[in-house]
Design a protein around this motif. Structure first.
Motif, PDB file in Angstrom:
ATOM      1  N   ASN A  91       0.816  -1.216   0.000  1.00  0.00           N
ATOM      2  CA  ASN A  91       0.000   0.000   0.000  1.00  0.00           C
ATOM      3  C   ASN A  91       0.844   1.258   0.000  1.00  0.00           C
ATOM      4  O   ASN A  91       0.487   2.252  -0.641  1.00  0.00           O
ATOM      5  CB  ASN A  91      -0.925   0.019   1.218  1.00  0.00           C
ATOM      6  N   ASN A  92       1.958   1.257   0.757  1.00  0.00           N
ATOM      7  CA  ASN A  92       2.752   2.492   0.846  1.00  0.00           C
ATOM      8  C   ASN A  92       4.202   2.307   0.412  1.00  0.00           C
ATOM      9  O   ASN A  92       4.976   3.249   0.446  1.00  0.00           O
ATOM     10  CB  ASN A  92       2.705   3.047   2.281  1.00  0.00           C
ATOM     11  N   LYS A  93       4.550   1.076   0.024  1.00  0.00           N
ATOM     12  CA  LYS A  93       5.890   0.748  -0.490  1.00  0.00           C
ATOM     13  C   LYS A  93       6.996   0.866   0.552  1.00  0.00           C
ATOM     14  O   LYS A  93       8.174   0.863   0.221  1.00  0.00           O
ATOM     15  CB  LYS A  93       6.251   1.622  -1.701  1.00  0.00           C
ATOM     16  N   VAL A  94       6.632   0.959   1.824  1.00  0.00           N
ATOM     17  CA  VAL A  94       7.641   0.973   2.884  1.00  0.00           C
ATOM     18  C   VAL A  94       8.158  -0.437   3.105  1.00  0.00           C
ATOM     19  O   VAL A  94       7.382  -1.390   3.173  1.00  0.00           O
ATOM     20  CB  VAL A  94       7.058   1.541   4.191  1.00  0.00           C
ATOM     21  N   ARG A  95       9.473  -0.539   3.240  1.00  0.00           N
ATOM     22  CA  ARG A  95      10.084  -1.854   3.440  1.00  0.00           C
ATOM     23  C   ARG A  95      10.433  -2.069   4.912  1.00  0.00           C
ATOM     24  O   ARG A  95      10.842  -1.141   5.616  1.00  0.00           O
ATOM     25  CB  ARG A  95      11.343  -1.995   2.589  1.00  0.00           C
ATOM     26  N   LEU A  96      10.292  -3.312   5.310  1.00  0.00           N
ATOM     27  CA  LEU A  96      10.680  -3.749   6.648  1.00  0.00           C
ATOM     28  C   LEU A  96      11.785  -4.789   6.515  1.00  0.00           C
ATOM     29  O   LEU A  96      11.900  -5.463   5.490  1.00  0.00           O
ATOM     30  CB  LEU A  96       9.489  -4.358   7.391  1.00  0.00           C
ATOM     31  N   VAL A 154      12.048 -13.861  16.173  1.00  0.00           N
ATOM     32  CA  VAL A 154      11.593 -13.125  14.994  1.00  0.00           C
ATOM     33  C   VAL A 154      11.663 -11.639  15.312  1.00  0.00           C
ATOM     34  O   VAL A 154      11.049 -11.173  16.276  1.00  0.00           O
ATOM     35  CB  VAL A 154      10.147 -13.516  14.615  1.00  0.00           C
ATOM     36  N   LYS A 155      12.419 -10.893  14.504  1.00  0.00           N
ATOM     37  CA  LYS A 155      12.496  -9.442  14.665  1.00  0.00           C
ATOM     38  C   LYS A 155      12.041  -8.776  13.371  1.00  0.00           C
ATOM     39  O   LYS A 155      12.402  -9.225  12.277  1.00  0.00           O
ATOM     40  CB  LYS A 155      13.926  -8.992  14.989  1.00  0.00           C
ATOM     41  N   ILE A 156      11.264  -7.726  13.507  1.00  0.00           N
ATOM     42  CA  ILE A 156      10.832  -6.938  12.354  1.00  0.00           C
ATOM     43  C   ILE A 156      11.002  -5.469  12.707  1.00  0.00           C
ATOM     44  O   ILE A 156      10.499  -4.999  13.734  1.00  0.00           O
ATOM     45  CB  ILE A 156       9.363  -7.225  11.968  1.00  0.00           C
ATOM     46  N   ASN A 157      11.709  -4.753  11.847  1.00  0.00           N
ATOM     47  CA  ASN A 157      11.926  -3.324  12.039  1.00  0.00           C
ATOM     48  C   ASN A 157      11.853  -2.655  10.676  1.00  0.00           C
ATOM     49  O   ASN A 157      11.895  -3.319   9.631  1.00  0.00           O
ATOM     50  CB  ASN A 157      13.295  -3.085  12.685  1.00  0.00           C
ATOM     51  N   GLU A 158      11.756  -1.332  10.665  1.00  0.00           N
ATOM     52  CA  GLU A 158      11.835  -0.621   9.392  1.00  0.00           C
ATOM     53  C   GLU A 158      13.228  -0.801   8.793  1.00  0.00           C
ATOM     54  O   GLU A 158      14.231  -0.771   9.521  1.00  0.00           O
ATOM     55  CB  GLU A 158      11.554   0.862   9.607  1.00  0.00           C
ATOM     56  N   LEU A 159      13.279  -0.986   7.498  1.00  0.00           N
ATOM     57  CA  LEU A 159      14.569  -1.153   6.835  1.00  0.00           C
ATOM     58  C   LEU A 159      15.406   0.114   6.961  1.00  0.00           C
ATOM     59  O   LEU A 159      16.607   0.056   7.254  1.00  0.00           O
ATOM     60  CB  LEU A 159      14.360  -1.510   5.354  1.00  0.00           C
ATOM     61  N   LYS A 160      14.778   1.276   6.736  1.00  0.00           N
ATOM     62  CA  LYS A 160      15.482   2.551   6.818  1.00  0.00           C
ATOM     63  C   LYS A 160      14.612   3.562   7.550  1.00  0.00           C
ATOM     64  O   LYS A 160      14.011   4.444   6.938  1.00  0.00           O
ATOM     65  CB  LYS A 160      15.831   3.065   5.422  1.00  0.00           C
ATOM     66  N   SER A 163      13.515   4.745   1.840  1.00  0.00           N
ATOM     67  CA  SER A 163      13.732   5.821   0.893  1.00  0.00           C
ATOM     68  C   SER A 163      13.729   5.389  -0.550  1.00  0.00           C
ATOM     69  O   SER A 163      13.409   6.175  -1.416  1.00  0.00           O
ATOM     70  CB  SER A 163      15.048   6.516   1.232  1.00  0.00           C
ATOM     71  N   ASP A 164      14.104   4.156  -0.843  1.00  0.00           N
ATOM     72  CA  ASP A 164      14.158   3.727  -2.239  1.00  0.00           C
ATOM     73  C   ASP A 164      13.026   2.770  -2.591  1.00  0.00           C
ATOM     74  O   ASP A 164      13.052   2.115  -3.623  1.00  0.00           O
ATOM     75  CB  ASP A 164      15.505   3.036  -2.521  1.00  0.00           C
ATOM     76  N   ASN A 165      12.024   2.700  -1.718  1.00  0.00           N
ATOM     77  CA  ASN A 165      10.981   1.703  -1.935  1.00  0.00           C
ATOM     78  C   ASN A 165      10.250   1.923  -3.243  1.00  0.00           C
ATOM     79  O   ASN A 165      10.066   1.004  -4.042  1.00  0.00           O
ATOM     80  CB  ASN A 165       9.963   1.748  -0.785  1.00  0.00           C
ATOM     81  N   ALA A 166       9.815   3.174  -3.482  1.00  0.00           N
ATOM     82  CA  ALA A 166       9.027   3.425  -4.689  1.00  0.00           C
ATOM     83  C   ALA A 166       9.857   3.193  -5.938  1.00  0.00           C
ATOM     84  O   ALA A 166       9.403   2.592  -6.901  1.00  0.00           O
ATOM     85  CB  ALA A 166       8.494   4.855  -4.666  1.00  0.00           C
TER      86      ALA A 166
END
Length: 951
Positions: free
Chosen positions: A77-82, A96-102, A214-217
Motif C-alpha cells: 500500500n505504501n511501499k515501505v520496506r521492513l 523473529v524481529k521486524i523493524n523498518e529497513l530505513k 527511501s528507495d521503496n518506490a
C-alpha cells in the motif's frame, strides 16, 4: 499503596481536585483509565480487517549467515520496506524481529531484560520457489515456512503446524514519517509556488510519504501518492480527560497476530485480576499491559494493573509453547477463537486444508519494534527453562523472607513496633519481619526517619535483631522537591531526573507533594541510587533492614491515568517507549544497593509493586492494593499462578485485604490461604481498624496461629523449591496442568494448585463454606491428607467437609517432604533445629524428594559452594540419603529426629546405618488405621549419607 480519601488533612500539598479525582468512588474509577476505544493506536489497529494483509516477502532479498536469516518485507500500500530477521536459538526457540529497513530515526529496542544475547544455531534452506521458502530448524523435523504473498510464517514439526504468524493478516507497522502539514507549511513559507514541484520530487523518492524506506518506490517502479495513507485522529497528538499527549514522532504502533492450532487454553500476560485461563476478548476490550497505580482494582477485568509481563503460554494435551513479546510500550492483547485457515501450495504437504480449532493472539504495542521469542516446549518444564534462559531465574531469597511478614500502613512509632513485636511473643505466634510504610519517614523523604516517631532506629533494629527478627522500610521512587533534602539535591545536581517534553525536570504530585522522578533507565542513576543504601548513607539502617519499592509504575497523582506523561523523556527516549520498564529498573537498582552495602556477601530482599519480564531476578512481587472481600481472596490464587508461569515465583497478596475491614472468618481463611502462597504478608490501609492476629478473639487467634505454624513447619520445603526455581526456572506455585499436562480436567482449575510437585492445596475461599470439592489429578496416583494421612486415589473430585480449622492440603504419593516441626519465634531461631521427613509412598511403594541446606542468607552457596543438597529415595523398604552436590563444602549441625512413612505396612524391625558406620536399631510405632510407620530418633545427620532399612 493507593491514595486515601480520608487523609486529606495529612496530604495538604495535594490539590483537592486530585483527591476528588482519585477517591470519589467506591472501588476503581474506570473513567480514570483508558479503554481501547480511547487509545488512538489501539483503536486504529483494531479497525484493521483480517485477511487483508498488504505485506509481501521479497524472496530475492534473502540472506543467510551462521547466526540469522534476513529478508525484506514490503507494504504494497505504501511501499515501505521492513527488515525481517529470523534466528534459530539454542534450546528449541526461534526469534523473529521486524523493524523498518530505513527508519527516519532509531526505534526503541528493549534493554536490560535479556540476561545475555541468546546463543544461536545455524538454519538451512530446505527449498525455495516463487511462493516461499522452507527453512530447517533442526529439532524433530521442525521447519520454518515463509510464505511470500501475503507474508506469513509457519513453524511445523513433521505433519503438525505448531504456530503461525500473520495467518490472519494483522501485521501492521506504522512507519516513522514527517508530519504532512508541518512539511507543507515550512516549505511553502520558503518557496511559495515551488512547493508542488518540490513535493513531486520528494514524493518520488519516498522522502515524505515513504519516509523510512527511501528507495521503496523507485525499486518497485511505482511512486507513493500523497494521501495514500489516511491521517487519523490521535496520530500526532491525543487528549485524555485534561491531559494532552504530544507525539512528535507521530504514529509508531506495531501489531502481529499468532495462531495456535488445536489450542483452547492460553495463560500468562500478568498482571490482571482475572482467571488463570485467559478469556476470549472478542466484543470486549483486549487485555492491557501498561503499568498503572489502580485504586482498589476491579476483578475480572482486562484493564491494566501494576505490572506487565508480555509472555503468553499455550497448552493442550500434546504440547506447551510460549510467546515472549519483548516490548516495553503500552500493549494490548486480543485473544480470540477461530479455525485454522486453508493452506497455500507450499503448505499442502503439511496438513491438507482441514479446519482445526485454534486460539489466535494478537499483540498491539504503541511503539518500538517487533521482537518475539517463540518457545517451542514441548513440555511445560521445557518452556520454563527456555524463558529462564532468556530473562533469568527467580532470585534465591534468604530463608527468613519465606516466613511471615507483619505490616500495615503505618505502625505509629518505635513504641508501637515494640508492642506489636511483644504481642507475637505473648500469643506464641512466629514472625520474621515487621514493616514500616511511608509515615516512618521525615515528611515522605525516603532514606530518612521521622525524628519524633523514630528517633533511634538503630536501637529499634537492634532489639529486633536480638530476637533474630528483621524489618522492612519503604523507599519509593518519587523524590520530594525540597532544596534541603540531600537525595533531591544530589539527583538534581547530577541531572538524573526524568525530563518533561521541553527538557526541564519532570515534576508530578505524589505523597510528598511536588516530586521528581529519577531516570532509572540511566545506569549511572541506578549506580548512584544503589550507593544510597550504604550504612553510612542510609542513616539508621542496619543489616536486618530490607526494602520495599512501592508506587514505581511510576505513580503520579496528577498525571494521565495516575502515571507519567507519555511524552516525558528518559534520555533520548519517550516514556511511551520505556514505560513498563520503570518498575524493573527501580527494583534492579534497589536490590543492587542491598547487595553492595554488605560487600556482595548478603542476599537482598526487595518487594516491588511494578514489574516487567526479568523482575524475578531482583526479588518479590505482590498483587497490590486489594480489598477485604472474598472475591479478592479467590483471585489471589490465579494472579500468583499467572506470575509463576512467567518466571515470577515470589508472589503473594495482602493477607486480609488492603482496603476495608475483613470479618473474622475472612481474615482466618486468608491467613490459611496465605500460609500456602510463596510471599506471606499481612498488610492493611491506614484507615482500617488494627488487625494484628490476636485482635479477633482467642478462637480466631488460635486458628491464625496454627496457619502460621504450618507455614513455618514447611519452610525447609519452601526453601528447597526456591533453590530449584533459582537453578532451573521452574515455578514454585504452579497450576495442576503443569504436572499433569495430559489431563484436560486440570486445564482451567485455578482454585487449587501445587506447591512444587508434591503438595496440592485447595484453600477454603467461600464465606460460610461447609465443604469443598478438590480435584485430585493423576491416573494411578495416590494423595494423602497431610493432617489425617487418609489415602485417596487420583483422577477424582473429592468432596471434603470443612470447619474453620480446615486447610485442605494433600501430599502426593511417591514424594518425600522435609519439615521442621519445632516451631520457634522466627525462622532464624530454627536454623539448626532437627528435620522430620514425611515419606508418602506411591502405589508402587516408592518415594523420592530433596533436602537443601546452606547458611540461609549469603551468596556463599554460589561463590564458595557452601551448601548441602541431598537426594532422598525410598524403594524396596529402604530409605537412602545421597549427595547431589559432591563438590559442595558445607556441614550442618541439624539432624533427622523423626521419619514418618505414610502408606506403609508394619515392619518387624527398623535399622539405620550411617556411612562407614554400624547398623543401629530404631524405635518405631505403627498406626494400622492410617498405615503410618513413625521412626523415633534415628540419630542421622541431615547432611551425610545414610540408609534406613525396614525389615
Amino acid at each position: 499503596m493507593a491514595p486515601s480519601s480520608d487523609r486529606m488533612g495529612r496530604v495538604l500539598v495535594v490539590p483537592l481536585v486530585l483527591l476528588v479525582l482519585c477517591f470519589s468512588v467506591e472501588g476503581v474509577d474506570r473513567g480514570n483509565f483508558k479503554t481501547c476505544e480511547q487509545s488512538a493506536f489501539c483503536k486504529r489497529q483494531r479497525e484493521l480487517k483480517p485477511s487483508q494483509s498488504p505485506y509481501r516477502a521479497l524472496l530475492d532479498t534473502l540472506e543467510l549467515s551462521d547466526s540469522r536469516i534476513t529478508l525484506q518485507l514490503i507494504n504494497d500500500n505504501n511501499k515501505v520496506r521492513l527488515l525481517l530477521e529470523l534466528y534459530r536459538l539454542q534450546g528449541n526457540m526461534t526469534r523473529v524481529k521486524i523493524n523498518e529497513l530505513k527508519p527516519l530515526r532509531p526505534r526503541y529496542e528493549v534493554r536490560d531484560v535479556l540476561i545475555a544475547d541468546p546463543p544461536t544455531k545455524p538454519m538451512t534452506v530446505v527449498s525455495q520457489d516463487e511462493n516461499g521458502v522452507v527453512l530447517s530448524l533442526g529439532e524433530n523435523e521442525q521447519r520454518l515456512i515463509v510464505s511470500a504473498q501475503p507474508f506469513r510464517l509457519d513453524i511445523v514439526e513433521g505433519p503438525e503446524v505448531l504456530l503461525s504468524l500473520n495467518s490472519r493478516g494483522l501485521l501492521a507497522f506504522e512507519h516513522l514519517r514527517l508530519r504532512k502539514d508541518t512539511i507543507s507549511q515550512k516549505i511553502t513559507s520558503t518557496f511559495g509556488s515551488m512547493w508542488d514541484s518540490i513535493k513531486s520530487v520528494f514524493s518520488s523518492k519516498g522522502d515524505i510519504e515513504g519516509a523510512g524506506g527511501s528507495d521503496n518506490a523507485k525499486n518497485e517502479g511505482d511512486k507513493v501518492e500523497e494521501g495514500e495513507e489516511e491521517e487519523k485522529p490521535g496520530m500526532w497528538e491525543e487528549t485524555f480527560k485534561t491531559h494532552s499527549d504530544s507525539k512528535p514522532n507521530g504514529p509508531t504502533s506495531i501489531s502481529l497476530d499468532f495462531s495456535f492450532p488445536g489450542v483452547k487454553h492460553v495463560y500468562g500476560i500478568p498482571e490482571h485480576a482475572e482467571t488463570l485461563r485467559l478469556k476470549n476478548t472478542h466484543g470486549t476490550d483486549p487485555y492491557r499491559l501498561y503499568n498503572l497505580d489502580v485504586f482498589q482494582y476491579e476483578l475480572h477485568n482486562p484493564m491494566a494493573l501494576y505490572g506487565s509481563v508480555p509472555v503468553i503460554i499455550s497448552h493442550n494435551a500434546q504440547r506447551t509453547m510460549g510467546v515472549f513479546w519483548l516490548n516495553a510500550a503500552e500493549t494490548w492483547v486480543d485473544i480470540t477463537s477461530s479455525t485454522l485457515t486453508t493452506f497455500g501450495k507450499m503448505l499442502e504437504f503439511v496438513q491438507g486444508s482441514s479446519e482445526v480449532p485454534q486460539t489466535d493472539v494478537r499483540w498491539i504495542s504503541e511503539s518500538g519494534i517487533i521482537d518475539v521469542f517463540i518457545m517451542l516446549g514441548p513440555t511445560p518444564s521445557d518452556v520454563f527453562t527456555q524463558y529462564a534462559s532468556l530473562t533469568g531465574t527467580q532470585a534465591f531469597p534468604p530463608l527468613s523472607t519465606l516466613g511471615y511478614h507483619q505490616s500495615r500502613w503505618n505502625y505509629n512509632d518505635q513504641e508501637d513496633v515494640k508492642a506489636v513485636d511483644q504481642g507475637f511473643d505473648e500469643h506464641d505466634i512466629p514472625y520474621d519481619f515487621i514493616w514500616l510504610d511511608i509515615e516512618h519517614t521525615d515528611g515522605k523523604r525516603y532514606f530518612t526517619w521521622d525524628p519524633q516517631k523514630f528517633p533511634q532506629p538503630k536501637e529499634m533494629l537492634q532489639k529486633l535483631m536480638e530476637k533474630r527478627r528483621k524489618m522492612v522500610t519503604i523507599v519509593d521512587p518519587h523524590i520530594k522537591v525540597d532544596s534541603g533534602y540531600k537525595i533531591h539535591s544530589e539527583i538534581g545536581s547530577k541531572n538524573f531526573y526524568a525530563k518533561n517534553k521541553d527538557g526541564a525536570d519532570y515534576e508530578g504530585w505524589c505523597w510528598p507533594g511536588s516530586a521528581g522522578y529519577p531516570d532509572f533507565t540511566n545506569p549511572e542513576m541506578r549506580a548512584w541510587w544503589a550507593s544510597q543504601f550504604a550504612y553510612d548513607q542510609y542513616k539508621g539502617s542496619m543489616e536486618n533492614l530490607y526494602t520495599w519499592n512501592d508506587m514505581n509504575e511510576p505513580s503520579v497523582f496528577n498525571g494521565p491515568e495516575v502515571t507519567m506523561h507519555k511524552d516525558a523523556l528518559f534520555g533520548s527516549w519517550e516514556n511511551r517507549d520505556v514505560h513498563n520498564l520503570y518498575g524493573l529498573y527501580v527494583h534492579m537498582a534497589t536490590a543492587e544497593g542491598l547487595i553492595q552495602r554488605s560487600g556482595g556477601t548478603e542476599r537482598p530482599f526487595v518487594l516491588s509493586r511494578a514489574f516487567f519480564a526479568g523482575s524475578q531476578r531482583y526479588g518479590a512481587i505482590w498483587t497490590g492494593d486489594n480489598a477485604a472481600e472474598w472475591g479478592h481472596l479467590k483471585i489471589s490464587i490465579p494472579m500468583c499462578l499467572s506470575l509463576g508461569l512467567v518466571g515470577i515465583s515470589f508472589c503473594g497478596a495482602d493477607v486480609g485485604g488492603f482496603f476495608k475491614h475483613p470479618s473474622a472468618e475472612l481474615l482466618v481463611r486468608w491467613y490459611q490461604a496465605g500460609a500456602y502462597q510463596p510471599f506471606f504478608r499481612s498488610h492493611a490501609h491506614l484507615d482500617t481498624p488494627r488487625r494484628e492476629p490476636w485482635l479477633f478473639g482467642p478462637e480466631n487467634t488460635a486458628l491464625i496461629r496454627e496457619a502460621i505454624r504450618q507455614r513455618y513447619a514447611l519452610l525447609p520445603y519452601w526453601y528447597q523449591l526456591f533453590y530449584n526455581a533459582y537453578r532451573t526456572g521452574q515455578p514454585v506455585m504452579r497450576p495442576l496442568w503443569v504436572e499433569f499436562p495430559e489431563e484436560p480436567a486440570t486445564f482451567a482449575i485455578d482454585n487449587e494448585y501445587l506447591i512444587g510437585k508434591h503438595l496440592l492445596v485447595h484453600p477454603v475461599t467461600d464465606e460460610g463454606a461447609k465443604s469443598i470439592t478438590a480435584h485430585l489429578p493423576g491416573k494411578g496416583e495416590v494423595w494423602y491428607d497431610v493432617h489425617t494421612f487418609q489415602k485417596h486415589k487420583g483422577t477424582q473430585n473429592l468432596h471434603i467437609p470443612v470447619t474453620m480449622s480446615s486447610i485442605p492440603v494433600f501430599q502426593r504419593g511417591g514424594s518425600i517432604i522435609s519439615r521442621k516441626d519445632r516451631i520457634r519465634r522466627s525462622s532464624s531461631c530454627m536454623e539448626n533445629d532437627p528435620y522430620t521427613l514425611y515419606v508418602a509412598l506411591s502405589a508402587q511403594g516408592t518415594a523420592e524428594g530433596e533436602l537443601y541446606i546452606d547458611d540461609f542468607h549469603t551468596f556463599n552457596f554460589e561463590k564458595e559452594k557452601q551448601f548441602i543438597h541431598r537426594r532422598l529415595y525410598f524403594s524396596n523398604n529402604v530409605l537412602t540419603s545421597s549427595n547431589l552436590a559432591p563438590d559442595s563444602k558445607f556441614t550442618t549441625a541439624a539432624w533427622i529426629e523423626k521419619i514418618i512413612i505414610i502408606g506403609a505396612t508394619r515392619p518387624s524391625s527398623v535399622s539405620t546405618k550411617a556411612k562407614d558406620g554400624a547398623a543401629s536399631a530404631v524405635e518405631f510405632d505403627f498406626d494400622s488405621t492410617a498405615s503410618v510407620v513413625t521412626l523415633h530418633k534415628p540419630d542421622l545427620n541431615a547432611g551425610t549419607d545414610w540408609t534406613v532399612t525396614l525389615q
